[in-house]
Design a protein around this motif. Structure first.
Motif, PDB file in Angstrom:
ATOM      1  N   ARG A   1      27.867  -9.848  27.850  1.00 29.01           N
ATOM      2  CA  ARG A   1      28.488 -11.098  27.437  1.00 29.01           C
ATOM      3  C   ARG A   1      29.521 -10.818  26.357  1.00 29.01           C
ATOM      4  N   VAL A   2      30.740 -10.532  26.781  1.00 31.96           N
ATOM      5  CA  VAL A   2      31.821 -10.222  25.854  1.00 31.96           C
ATOM      6  C   VAL A   2      32.575 -11.513  25.545  1.00 31.96           C
ATOM      7  N   ARG A   3      32.492 -11.981  24.306  1.00 34.13           N
ATOM      8  CA  ARG A   3      33.173 -13.199  23.875  1.00 34.13           C
ATOM      9  C   ARG A   3      33.924 -12.896  22.588  1.00 34.13           C
ATOM     10  N   PHE A   4      35.232 -12.958  22.632  1.00 30.58           N
ATOM     11  CA  PHE A   4      36.055 -12.579  21.481  1.00 30.58           C
ATOM     12  C   PHE A   4      35.705 -13.374  20.226  1.00 30.58           C
ATOM     13  N   HIS A   5      35.754 -14.702  20.308  1.00 33.88           N
ATOM     14  CA  HIS A   5      35.509 -15.522  19.127  1.00 33.88           C
ATOM     15  C   HIS A   5      34.093 -15.315  18.581  1.00 33.88           C
ATOM     16  N   GLU A   6      33.110 -15.289  19.454  1.00 32.79           N
ATOM     17  CA  GLU A   6      31.732 -15.109  19.013  1.00 32.79           C
ATOM     18  C   GLU A   6      31.545 -13.740  18.367  1.00 32.79           C
ATOM     19  N   ASN A   7      32.143 -12.705  18.952  1.00 33.76           N
ATOM     20  CA  ASN A   7      32.005 -11.357  18.405  1.00 33.76           C
ATOM     21  C   ASN A   7      32.544 -11.274  16.986  1.00 33.76           C
ATOM     22  N   LEU A   8      33.729 -11.841  16.757  1.00 34.45           N
ATOM     23  CA  LEU A   8      34.330 -11.740  15.438  1.00 34.45           C
ATOM     24  C   LEU A   8      33.628 -12.606  14.412  1.00 34.45           C
ATOM     25  N   ILE A   9      33.208 -13.793  14.814  1.00 32.36           N
ATOM     26  CA  ILE A   9      32.475 -14.642  13.880  1.00 32.36           C
ATOM     27  C   ILE A   9      31.174 -13.970  13.463  1.00 32.36           C
TER      28      ILE A   9
ATOM     29  N   ARG B   1      34.295 -12.172  10.550  1.00 29.11           N
ATOM     30  CA  ARG B   1      35.754 -12.204  10.570  1.00 29.11           C
ATOM     31  C   ARG B   1      36.261 -13.529  11.139  1.00 29.11           C
ATOM     32  N   ARG B   2      37.509 -13.854  10.801  1.00 23.15           N
ATOM     33  CA  ARG B   2      38.131 -15.070  11.323  1.00 23.15           C
ATOM     34  C   ARG B   2      38.927 -14.718  12.575  1.00 23.15           C
ATOM     35  N   PRO B   3      38.500 -15.221  13.746  1.00 23.32           N
ATOM     36  CA  PRO B   3      39.173 -14.858  14.990  1.00 23.32           C
ATOM     37  C   PRO B   3      40.416 -15.715  15.255  1.00 23.32           C
ATOM     38  N   GLU B   4      41.379 -15.096  15.925  1.00 21.49           N
ATOM     39  CA  GLU B   4      42.587 -15.814  16.330  1.00 21.49           C
ATOM     40  C   GLU B   4      43.178 -15.115  17.544  1.00 21.49           C
ATOM     41  N   LYS B   5      43.670 -15.924  18.474  1.00 24.67           N
ATOM     42  CA  LYS B   5      44.373 -15.384  19.646  1.00 24.67           C
ATOM     43  C   LYS B   5      45.739 -16.038  19.742  1.00 24.67           C
TER      44      LYS B   5
ATOM     45  N   GLY C   1      48.298 -11.461  25.681  1.00 20.26           N
ATOM     46  CA  GLY C   1      48.016 -12.039  24.374  1.00 20.26           C
ATOM     47  C   GLY C   1      47.764 -11.011  23.286  1.00 20.26           C
ATOM     48  N   LEU C   2      47.608 -11.525  22.075  1.00 21.10           N
ATOM     49  CA  LEU C   2      47.349 -10.719  20.886  1.00 21.10           C
ATOM     50  C   LEU C   2      46.101 -11.259  20.211  1.00 21.10           C
ATOM     51  N   SER C   3      45.161 -10.369  19.893  1.00 24.58           N
ATOM     52  CA  SER C   3      43.931 -10.735  19.197  1.00 24.58           C
ATOM     53  C   SER C   3      44.032 -10.320  17.730  1.00 24.58           C
ATOM     54  N   LEU C   4      43.595 -11.213  16.842  1.00 25.95           N
ATOM     55  CA  LEU C   4      43.658 -10.938  15.408  1.00 25.95           C
ATOM     56  C   LEU C   4      42.310 -11.210  14.750  1.00 25.95           C
ATOM     57  N   ALA C   5      42.045 -10.466  13.670  1.00 24.10           N
ATOM     58  CA  ALA C   5      40.852 -10.685  12.848  1.00 24.10           C
ATOM     59  C   ALA C   5      41.314 -10.849  11.412  1.00 24.10           C
ATOM     60  N   ASP C   6      41.024 -11.999  10.830  1.00 28.89           N
ATOM     61  CA  ASP C   6      41.478 -12.306   9.470  1.00 28.89           C
ATOM     62  C   ASP C   6      42.990 -12.153   9.340  1.00 28.89           C
ATOM     63  N   GLY C   7      43.697 -12.535  10.398  1.00 27.33           N
ATOM     64  CA  GLY C   7      45.151 -12.489  10.367  1.00 27.33           C
ATOM     65  C   GLY C   7      45.767 -11.139  10.685  1.00 27.33           C
ATOM     66  N   GLN C   8      44.930 -10.109  10.849  1.00 30.61           N
ATOM     67  CA  GLN C   8      45.442  -8.772  11.149  1.00 30.61           C
ATOM     68  C   GLN C   8      45.302  -8.489  12.637  1.00 30.61           C
ATOM     69  N   PRO C   9      46.375  -8.047  13.295  1.00 35.90           N
ATOM     70  CA  PRO C   9      46.271  -7.741  14.727  1.00 35.90           C
ATOM     71  C   PRO C   9      45.336  -6.573  14.972  1.00 35.90           C
ATOM     72  N   ILE C  10      44.415  -6.765  15.934  1.00 34.40           N
ATOM     73  CA  ILE C  10      43.478  -5.688  16.258  1.00 34.40           C
ATOM     74  C   ILE C  10      43.600  -5.233  17.710  1.00 34.40           C
ATOM     75  N   ALA C  11      44.208  -6.054  18.564  1.00 36.56           N
ATOM     76  CA  ALA C  11      44.291  -5.674  19.972  1.00 36.56           C
ATOM     77  C   ALA C  11      45.358  -6.489  20.700  1.00 36.56           C
ATOM     78  N   VAL C  12      45.960  -5.875  21.704  1.00 32.61           N
ATOM     79  CA  VAL C  12      46.780  -6.597  22.669  1.00 32.61           C
ATOM     80  C   VAL C  12      46.011  -6.562  23.985  1.00 32.61           C
ATOM     81  N   PHE C  13      46.194  -7.585  24.809  1.00 33.96           N
ATOM     82  CA  PHE C  13      45.411  -7.642  26.036  1.00 33.96           C
ATOM     83  C   PHE C  13      46.183  -8.334  27.140  1.00 33.96           C
ATOM     84  N   GLU C  14      45.725  -8.122  28.363  1.00 31.31           N
ATOM     85  CA  GLU C  14      46.200  -8.893  29.498  1.00 31.31           C
ATOM     86  C   GLU C  14      44.995  -9.206  30.378  1.00 31.31           C
TER      87      GLU C  14
END
Length: 240
Positions: A85-93, A97-101, A132-145
């Motif tokens: 169960r890979v969930r970006f927002h849940e993983n970072l919270i 960390r503060r998640p953002e896409k 898209g671009l994934s960020l944690a606390d405003g810092q980019p951590i990954a690009v994805f498609e």
């Protein structure tokens, strides 16, 4: 007795001073340190001595340097579980960390042979691609498609225009839940565009994850590829 003639090397004193700056919160993870010239002026030494002090902090993991960009306070890597169960927002919270896409681009095109194989569709069938671009606390951590089969998920493109969340977009087209069926991890070098988005240097190490998510019936609904900044994310494996 202590030898009073012994002196702390200047480069070590500089490293100690900068370490204290970090401990006091003068610089936070991701911040750029002053230039070598500025630090040389601050401490009244030459740039070679400053460089020696910064190198000590790099060795200790407090600072990282990027060719042509300078020295930066090393961010603590974000734990990112890879499991069923890979969930970006849940993983970072969960990692505090503060998640953002951010949506970089949405397009519809024909699936390549490899993409079609992953999604169980025919080569050339239409897919919706979410860059898209994934960020944690405003810092980019990954690009994805992320690729979605259009015939199987009509309306997914419109849903993604309304929300950056894949989970919410899938839910809006009647995919109530999904799980990770497979994950493949490989080490790669950052391309020029990836480096631009991730604020790293072209050629820096990235960790690429590719995986297929399936619905409750085991039918593929998403084929995703993510390029993580190697020093900002610690991928952890969960039980399936």
């Amino acid at each position: 007795m202590r030898d009073i003639s012994a002196k702390t090397p200047i480069w070590k004193a500089i490293a100690d001073a900068l370490r204290s700056d970090l401990a006091e919160g003068r610089y936070t993870p991701g911040d750029k340190l002053p230039t070598e010239a500025a630090l040389a002026e601050r401490f009244g030494v030459n740039r070679h001595t400053v460089r020696h002090g910064i190198s000590a902090l790099v060795d200790e993991g407090f600072v990282r340097t990027r060719r042509g960009a300078g020295a930066f306070v090393a961010a603590t890597p974000t734990d990112y579980p890879i499991g069923s169960r890979v969930r970006f927002h849940e993983n970072l919270i969960a990692a505090g960390r503060r998640p953002e896409k951010r949506v970089l681009h949405l397009e519809e095109r024909a699936a390549t042979e490899g993409e079609a194989k992953a999604l169980y569709i025919a080569s050339g069938d239409p897919v919706c691609v979410y860059h898209g671009l994934s960020l944690a606390d405003g810092q980019p951590i990954a690009v994805f498609e992320s690729l979605f089969p259009l015939a199987r998920l009509p309306g997914i493109g419109e849903a993604l225009k309304e929300t950056s969340s894949v989970t919410e977009a899938l839910r809006s087209v009647s995919v109530a839940d999904y799980t990770r069926a497979s994950t493949r991890l490989t080490a790669v070098r950052a391309s020029a565009t990836q480096a631009l988005h991730l604020q790293v240097t072209e050629g820096d190490p990235l960790l690429r994850s590719s995986g297929v998510n399936v619905d409750e019936a085991g039918v593929p609904v998403e084929y995703g590829r993510t390029w993580f900044a190697g020093d900002r994310v610690a991928l952890t494996l969960e039980g399936q």
